[in-house]
Design a protein around this motif. Structure first.
Motif, PDB file in Angstrom:
ATOM      1  N   ASP A 143       0.744  -1.130   0.045  1.00  0.00           N
ATOM      2  CA  ASP A 143      -0.034  -0.106   0.215  1.00  0.00           C
ATOM      3  C   ASP A 143       0.852   1.174   0.026  1.00  0.00           C
ATOM      4  O   ASP A 143       1.706   1.284   0.876  1.00  0.00           O
TER       5      ASP A 143
ATOM      6  N   PHE B 184      -0.230   4.435  -0.242  1.00  0.00           N
ATOM      7  CA  PHE B 184      -1.157   5.279   0.402  1.00  0.00           C
ATOM      8  C   PHE B 184      -1.038   6.538  -0.595  1.00  0.00           C
ATOM      9  O   PHE B 184      -0.831   7.663  -0.157  1.00  0.00           O
ATOM     10  N   ASN B 185      -1.087   6.501  -1.973  1.00  0.00           N
ATOM     11  CA  ASN B 185      -1.271   7.766  -2.754  1.00  0.00           C
ATOM     12  C   ASN B 185      -2.544   8.303  -3.125  1.00  0.00           C
ATOM     13  O   ASN B 185      -2.606   9.151  -3.776  1.00  0.00           O
TER      14      ASN B 185
ATOM     15  N   ASP C  66      -5.849  10.006  -1.820  1.00  0.00           N
ATOM     16  CA  ASP C  66      -6.370  10.826  -0.374  1.00  0.00           C
ATOM     17  C   ASP C  66      -7.617  10.220  -0.065  1.00  0.00           C
ATOM     18  O   ASP C  66      -8.703   9.833  -0.963  1.00  0.00           O
TER      19      ASP C  66
ATOM     20  N   PRO D  93      -8.394   5.097   4.170  1.00  0.00           N
ATOM     21  CA  PRO D  93      -7.539   4.062   3.878  1.00  0.00           C
ATOM     22  C   PRO D  93      -8.388   2.798   2.957  1.00  0.00           C
ATOM     23  O   PRO D  93      -9.548   2.648   3.182  1.00  0.00           O
ATOM     24  N   ASP D  94      -7.554   2.223   1.915  1.00  0.00           N
ATOM     25  CA  ASP D  94      -8.160   1.437   0.904  1.00  0.00           C
ATOM     26  C   ASP D  94      -9.153   0.239   1.740  1.00  0.00           C
ATOM     27  O   ASP D  94      -8.548  -0.546   2.316  1.00  0.00           O
TER      28      ASP D  94
ATOM     29  N   TRP E 145      -7.770  -2.908   4.155  1.00  0.00           N
ATOM     30  CA  TRP E 145      -7.625  -2.623   5.483  1.00  0.00           C
ATOM     31  C   TRP E 145      -8.994  -2.762   6.025  1.00  0.00           C
ATOM     32  O   TRP E 145     -10.051  -2.448   5.297  1.00  0.00           O
TER      33      TRP E 145
ATOM     34  N   VAL F  37      -5.682   9.026   4.659  1.00  0.00           N
ATOM     35  CA  VAL F  37      -4.443   9.051   3.709  1.00  0.00           C
ATOM     36  C   VAL F  37      -4.604  10.318   3.056  1.00  0.00           C
ATOM     37  O   VAL F  37      -5.591  11.006   2.624  1.00  0.00           O
TER      38      VAL F  37
ATOM     39  N   LEU G 220      -0.405   7.639   5.035  1.00  0.00           N
ATOM     40  CA  LEU G 220      -1.368   7.343   6.088  1.00  0.00           C
ATOM     41  C   LEU G 220      -1.054   7.886   7.220  1.00  0.00           C
ATOM     42  O   LEU G 220       0.006   7.846   7.936  1.00  0.00           O
TER      43      LEU G 220
ATOM     44  N   GLU H 250       3.059   8.676  10.696  1.00  0.00           N
ATOM     45  CA  GLU H 250       2.808   8.782   9.323  1.00  0.00           C
ATOM     46  C   GLU H 250       3.448   7.727   8.627  1.00  0.00           C
ATOM     47  O   GLU H 250       4.683   7.394   8.684  1.00  0.00           O
TER      48      GLU H 250
ATOM     49  N   TYR I   7       4.542   4.081   2.958  1.00  0.00           N
ATOM     50  CA  TYR I   7       4.273   2.898   2.171  1.00  0.00           C
ATOM     51  C   TYR I   7       4.822   1.504   3.154  1.00  0.00           C
ATOM     52  O   TYR I   7       5.284   1.518   4.103  1.00  0.00           O
TER      53      TYR I   7
END
Length: 349
Positions: A126, A128-129, A131, A134-135, A139, A167, A172, A341, A344
């Motif tokens: 992940d 985290f690109n 915004d 979280p996917d 997750w 994100v 994240l 933070e 990745y």
């Protein structure tokens, strides 16, 4: 007449002897191995594994010389071999088939094998690109206080709110906040891949900046996927990185399992600079024979893995910021909020 009878008898004996000799020669010829063929199925996953199949008529065993000095004999002609030299290499494999009479026949074939450096093939990540939340494909959240503050007397209430997990700007952010919420004095978030992604062995790499503030307890870690059936610590726990705000820049890398858990874990620490102001790379190499923990490519803890400890089954990833508890300790009364933070998380085969 007597001479004729003797001559006839000699001829008859010769005929029988010659016939028997010819029959014997034919029976030996039948036992000679013939029609040897060799096939190789080379794995494309970079593991160096090759499945060989050799066949021949009248063969009772096959000797494989793998082109690197290694030899293996099998009766079936079917075998698997793993090359370990890193890179792309060509080998001449020679197979010798042996018949029951001891006669042999030989054939060679060339194969090209690619062996990748361990930990270079990406299995899951992940970056985290994107915004926002979280996917959800990758997750889920633990919500609430858990049993007794997640078993550690922690002081936060975990939520799935953007105030605690979001994100933004390519990272994240998990934020612990001082606020009254559902009877607790702090909120935060705990994300995990359980039921979405599990894996066994590999290289786990986390690029993260840790929160400051006395009482903070950030962690990126792993739990055995069988935790719901066997419980903790029987499931095993691998802490990729832990930190506490009362000891800035002291990085913890730890294993927990029966006999080595809670206050008696199997771990080490490493002092680094700027853990809370700069991103650093935290890594675990987890294989069947060893578990190694690094920060910024510096090894600081290593454990021999074996069947006697619970690190040979599927695990999942967790990321959270706890407050207080048995590890985080007392919280600074002036604490308001702090974030971990994560740039990745990458998992390589």
């Amino acid at each position: 007449m007597k001479f004729y009878k003797i001559l006839t008898s000699l001829f008859f004996v010769y005929f029988i002897f010659a016939g028997c000799k010819k029959a014997g020669a034919d029976s030996v010829a039948v036992l000679l191995p013939a029609n040897l063929s060799v096939a190789a199925n080379v794995s494309v996953d970079g593991s160096g594994t090759v499945a060989f199949t050799a066949t021949a008529t009248n063969a009772v065993s096959y000797a494989f010389e793998f082109g690197n000095g290694q030899v293996k004999t099998v009766p079936s002609g079917i075998t698997t071999y793993q090359y370990t030299t890193i890179g792309t290499n060509t080998y001449t494999v020679t197979v010798t088939a042996t018949g029951s009479s001891g006669a042999v026949i030989t054939k060679s074939a060339q194969i090209t094998v690619n062996v990748k450096t361990p930990g270079t093939e990406l299995l899951w990540s992940d970056e985290f690109n994107v915004d926002g939340a979280p996917d959800p494909i990758k997750w889920k959240y633990d919500i609430g206080t858990g049993s007794g503050g997640w078993g550690n007397q922690e002081l936060q209430y975990y939520t799935n709110r953007p105030e605690n997990a979001v994100v933004i700007n390519g990272a994240l952010k998990i934020t612990a906040k001082k606020e009254n919420y559902s009877g607790m004095a702090f909120t935060s978030a705990r994300l995990l891949t359980q039921d979405k992604f599990v894996f066994k062995y590999g290289k786990i790499e986390v690029k993260a900046k840790l929160p400051a503030g006395v009482g903070t307890w950030p962690a990126v870690w792993m739990l055995g996927n069988n935790i719901q059936t066997v419980g903790w610590p029987t499931c095993g726990e691998i802490d990729i990185v832990e930190h506490r705000g009362s000891e800035l820049n002291k990085i913890f890398g730890t294993l927990h399992y029966p006999g080595r858990s809670g206050g008696n874990p199997n771990g080490s620490t490493k002092i680094i600079a700027n853990a809370t102001t700069e991103f650093h790379i935290y890594t675990v190499e987890w294989y069947a024979d060893a578990i190694k923990i690094y920060v910024d490519n510096q090894l600081f803890h290593s454990v021999a893995n074996s069947a006697s400890i619970p690190f040979n089954h599927d695990f999942f990833i967790l990321a959270n910021v706890a407050m207080g508890g048995t590890f985080g300790g007392a919280v600074d009364p002036n604490f308001s909020s702090a974030s971990m933070e994560i740039d990745y998380i990458r998992i390589y085969k």
